[in-house]
Motif scaffolding. Structure first.
Motif, mmCIF file in Angstrom:
data_model
loop_
_atom_site.group_PDB
_atom_site.id
_atom_site.type_symbol
_atom_site.label_atom_id
_atom_site.label_comp_id
_atom_site.label_asym_id
_atom_site.label_seq_id
_atom_site.Cartn_x
_atom_site.Cartn_y
_atom_site.Cartn_z
ATOM 1 N N ILE A 112 0.835 -1.208 0.000
ATOM 2 C CA ILE A 112 0.000 0.000 0.000
ATOM 3 C C ILE A 112 0.868 1.255 0.000
ATOM 4 C CG2 ILE A 112 -1.636 1.353 1.375
ATOM 5 C CD1 ILE A 112 -2.852 -1.324 2.288
ATOM 6 N N SER A 113 1.923 1.246 0.809
ATOM 7 C CA SER A 113 2.806 2.419 0.878
ATOM 8 C C SER A 113 3.640 2.584 -0.395
ATOM 9 C CB SER A 113 3.737 2.297 2.094
ATOM 10 O OG SER A 113 4.608 1.185 1.950
ATOM 11 N N SER A 114 3.756 1.514 -1.184
ATOM 12 C CA SER A 114 4.549 1.566 -2.426
ATOM 13 C C SER A 114 3.676 1.770 -3.661
ATOM 14 C CB SER A 114 5.359 0.278 -2.583
ATOM 15 O OG SER A 114 6.205 0.060 -1.489
ATOM 16 N N GLU A 115 2.401 2.034 -3.466
ATOM 17 C CA GLU A 115 1.472 2.129 -4.601
ATOM 18 C C GLU A 115 1.931 3.133 -5.652
ATOM 19 O OE1 GLU A 115 -3.203 3.373 -5.557
ATOM 20 O OE2 GLU A 115 -2.521 3.137 -3.485
ATOM 21 N N LYS A 116 2.277 4.331 -5.238
ATOM 22 C CA LYS A 116 2.671 5.380 -6.182
ATOM 23 C C LYS A 116 3.925 4.985 -6.957
ATOM 24 C CE LYS A 116 3.760 10.320 -6.462
ATOM 25 N NZ LYS A 116 3.930 11.596 -5.686
ATOM 26 N N HIS A 117 4.916 4.441 -6.258
ATOM 27 C CA HIS A 117 6.177 4.051 -6.906
ATOM 28 C C HIS A 117 5.942 2.959 -7.946
ATOM 29 C CE1 HIS A 117 10.314 3.089 -7.599
ATOM 30 N NE2 HIS A 117 10.229 1.893 -7.038
ATOM 31 N N LEU A 118 5.134 1.965 -7.608
ATOM 32 C CA LEU A 118 4.860 0.868 -8.544
ATOM 33 C C LEU A 118 4.081 1.362 -9.763
ATOM 34 C CD1 LEU A 118 3.934 -1.971 -6.010
ATOM 35 C CD2 LEU A 118 6.039 -1.756 -7.335
ATOM 36 N N ASN A 119 3.161 2.286 -9.543
ATOM 37 C CA ASN A 119 2.420 2.863 -10.670
ATOM 38 C C ASN A 119 3.355 3.619 -11.615
ATOM 39 O OD1 ASN A 119 -0.088 1.868 -10.003
ATOM 40 N ND2 ASN A 119 -0.734 3.715 -8.917
ATOM 41 N N GLU A 120 4.300 4.348 -11.033
ATOM 42 C CA GLU A 120 5.259 5.096 -11.857
ATOM 43 C C GLU A 120 6.113 4.149 -12.704
ATOM 44 O OE1 GLU A 120 7.430 7.439 -9.090
ATOM 45 O OE2 GLU A 120 5.898 9.015 -8.944
ATOM 46 N N LEU A 121 6.562 3.044 -12.121
ATOM 47 C CA LEU A 121 7.328 2.062 -12.878
ATOM 48 C C LEU A 121 6.490 1.456 -13.993
ATOM 49 C CD1 LEU A 121 9.182 0.113 -10.012
ATOM 50 C CD2 LEU A 121 10.165 1.788 -11.582
ATOM 51 N N ASP A 122 5.212 1.288 -13.725
ATOM 52 C CA ASP A 122 4.329 0.630 -14.687
ATOM 53 C C ASP A 122 3.937 1.531 -15.854
ATOM 54 O OD1 ASP A 122 2.937 -1.675 -15.498
ATOM 55 O OD2 ASP A 122 1.059 -0.912 -14.683
ATOM 56 N N THR A 123 4.174 2.844 -15.728
ATOM 57 C CA THR A 123 3.817 3.757 -16.825
ATOM 58 C C THR A 123 4.749 3.613 -18.022
ATOM 59 O OG1 THR A 123 5.159 5.516 -15.822
ATOM 60 C CG2 THR A 123 2.803 5.485 -15.284
ATOM 61 N N GLU A 124 5.921 3.047 -17.802
ATOM 62 C CA GLU A 124 6.888 2.926 -18.897
ATOM 63 C C GLU A 124 6.392 1.985 -19.992
ATOM 64 O OE1 GLU A 124 11.508 2.973 -18.714
ATOM 65 O OE2 GLU A 124 10.889 0.899 -18.425
ATOM 66 N N LEU A 125 5.836 0.834 -19.586
ATOM 67 C CA LEU A 125 5.387 -0.152 -20.570
ATOM 68 C C LEU A 125 3.973 -0.653 -20.329
ATOM 69 C CD1 LEU A 125 8.637 -2.311 -20.753
ATOM 70 C CD2 LEU A 125 7.824 -0.706 -22.470
ATOM 71 N N GLY A 126 3.455 -0.422 -19.141
ATOM 72 C CA GLY A 126 2.141 -0.954 -18.800
ATOM 73 C C GLY A 126 1.062 0.109 -18.774
ATOM 74 N N ASP A 127 0.018 -0.177 -17.994
ATOM 75 C CA ASP A 127 -1.129 0.718 -17.887
ATOM 76 C C ASP A 127 -1.007 1.695 -16.729
ATOM 77 O OD1 ASP A 127 -2.371 -0.579 -20.038
ATOM 78 O OD2 ASP A 127 -3.142 -2.141 -18.709
ATOM 79 N N SER A 152 -1.779 0.294 -7.973
ATOM 80 C CA SER A 152 -3.184 0.410 -7.579
ATOM 81 C C SER A 152 -3.835 -0.959 -7.451
ATOM 82 C CB SER A 152 -3.944 1.255 -8.604
ATOM 83 O OG SER A 152 -3.407 2.555 -8.683
ATOM 84 N N THR A 153 -3.508 -1.868 -8.380
ATOM 85 C CA THR A 153 -4.063 -3.220 -8.335
ATOM 86 C C THR A 153 -3.656 -3.938 -7.053
ATOM 87 O OG1 THR A 153 -4.069 -3.422 -10.747
ATOM 88 C CG2 THR A 153 -4.088 -5.468 -9.478
ATOM 89 N N LEU A 154 -2.372 -3.889 -6.732
ATOM 90 C CA LEU A 154 -1.877 -4.575 -5.538
ATOM 91 C C LEU A 154 -2.318 -3.883 -4.259
ATOM 92 C CD1 LEU A 154 1.731 -5.381 -6.801
ATOM 93 C CD2 LEU A 154 -0.179 -6.966 -6.578
ATOM 94 N N SER A 155 -2.377 -2.554 -4.298
ATOM 95 C CA SER A 155 -2.812 -1.803 -3.123
ATOM 96 C C SER A 155 -4.280 -2.071 -2.816
ATOM 97 C CB SER A 155 -2.587 -0.310 -3.347
ATOM 98 O OG SER A 155 -3.084 0.446 -2.268
ATOM 99 N N GLY A 156 -5.106 -2.104 -3.854
ATOM 100 C CA GLY A 156 -6.529 -2.372 -3.651
ATOM 101 C C GLY A 156 -6.767 -3.739 -3.033
ATOM 102 N N ALA A 157 -6.069 -4.747 -3.544
ATOM 103 C CA ALA A 157 -6.207 -6.092 -2.980
ATOM 104 C C ALA A 157 -5.669 -6.137 -1.556
ATOM 105 C CB ALA A 157 -5.470 -7.094 -3.864
ATOM 106 N N SER A 158 -4.580 -5.423 -1.298
ATOM 107 C CA SER A 158 -3.984 -5.405 0.040
ATOM 108 C C SER A 158 -4.937 -4.798 1.066
ATOM 109 C CB SER A 158 -2.667 -4.619 0.014
ATOM 110 O OG SER A 158 -1.712 -5.252 -0.806
#
Length: 315
Positions: free
Chosen positions: A152-167, A172-178
């Protein structure tokens, strides 16, 4: 997937009821699956729909909307009556909807499609096995709690990494489930069960992550039940958890074809060359960051290690 599509809370539920539970389904090959694999998915889809008392009037199978050579499917359903079926069966020469002959694509209702589907309740749960281990329940729940808070605390960082090639939604996906898992812990509804986690991920995590985590936890459930009987002086709890992790990773590799070094959730650095997943489709020069899924895995592995350390000095 079917719960979202035709479940009681789905938008289609009322419409299906007004049409006497009659539906047609469209299974779209996103580009990379063989006809053999698609037919397996069709059979499973029809079986599950029939257990929900739905009448599958037609099945449409093909490459209607693709994404490079992605190995996957999308599933659509529509409630129908006789008039709609007549229109669907009408001849068409559209490049996307070839229906040259007025031959209804009627479901084969032979006995091969009537195989009983085992309910999750029929499968042996693993929570009693884990509960019987030293600190089993406490350690399991604590590891999940720490992992969820870290994700949850890493949500923003993971989203930023995912903008390079992903959606841009990995975090957000992992944070929501968490957050949902933490709610289960607070309400004391989370059992020490990989089997429960598998079904949770399948129902509450979208995209590829949900499928992979569900597969991983299913494998972990099988592994811990198979190896717990080996515990003795020469095979301790550390050996057990090591084998659980090993079997889980082997299972992911077997079904996803990803292996260490492929720049996937299993292992990733910015310098690695992507051999699987979406990153393998693009110019390698444009990849500057590690895979967000792999970073997420490293986050919850650190949390599990923290939980083990908390219990290590207990007697």
């Amino acid at each position: 997937m079917l719960n979202h599509l035709v479940g009681r809370s789905s938008l289609l539920n009322d419409t299906i009821g007004r049409h006497n539970n009659r539906i047609v389904i469209l299974l779209n090959n996103t580009g990379g699956l063989s006809l053999f694999e698609l037919n397996i998915i069709v059979k499973e889809t029809v079986n599950q729909l029939q257990t929900r008392k739905l009448c599958v009037e037609r099945i449409y199978l093909g490459c209607f909307m693709t994404s490079f050579s992605m190995s996957g499917v999308s599933l659509s359903a529509m409630a129908v009556d006789d008039r709609i079926l007549q229109l669907l069966d009408s001849p068409s020469a559209s490049s996307a909807w070839t229906q040259l002959l007025n031959t209804p694509k009627v479901l084969n209702r032979s006995v091969i499609l009537q195989n009983p589907i085992p309910s999750p309740k029929d499968e042996t749960p693993d929570y009693e096995t884990i509960d019987g281990l030293k600190f089993g329940r406490e350690l399991f729940v604590r590891a999940i709690e720490l992992s969820c808070k870290a994700l949850i605390s890493s949500e923003k960082h993971l989203n930023e990494l995912d903008t390079e090639l992903g959606d841009g939604d990995c975090g957000s996906t992992l944070s929501g489930a968490s957050k949902l898992l933490l709610k289960l812990i607070t309400e004391k509804q989370l059992k020490p069960s990989f089997f429960q986690l598998s079904h949770f991920c399948e129902a509450n995590m979208g995209g590829t992550s949900g499928a992979i985590y569900s597969l991983m936890f299913t494998a972990a459930s099988q592994a811990i039940r198979a190896n717990v009987k080996r515990i003795d002086r020469s095979y301790d709890y550390i050996d057990l958890w090591r084998d659980v992790i090993k079997y889980s990773l082997q299972t992911i590799t077997q079904y996803s074809f990803a292996k260490p070094g492929d720049r996937s959730m299993l292992e990733s650095t910015a310098s690695m060359s992507a051999n699987v997943g979406r990153a393998s489709y693009v110019n390698k020069a444009s990849i500057a960051r590690p895979d967000p899924g792999a970073i997420a895995v490293s986050i919850w592995i650190d949390s599990i290690a923290q939980a083990f350390n908390e219990f290590a000095n207990r007697k």
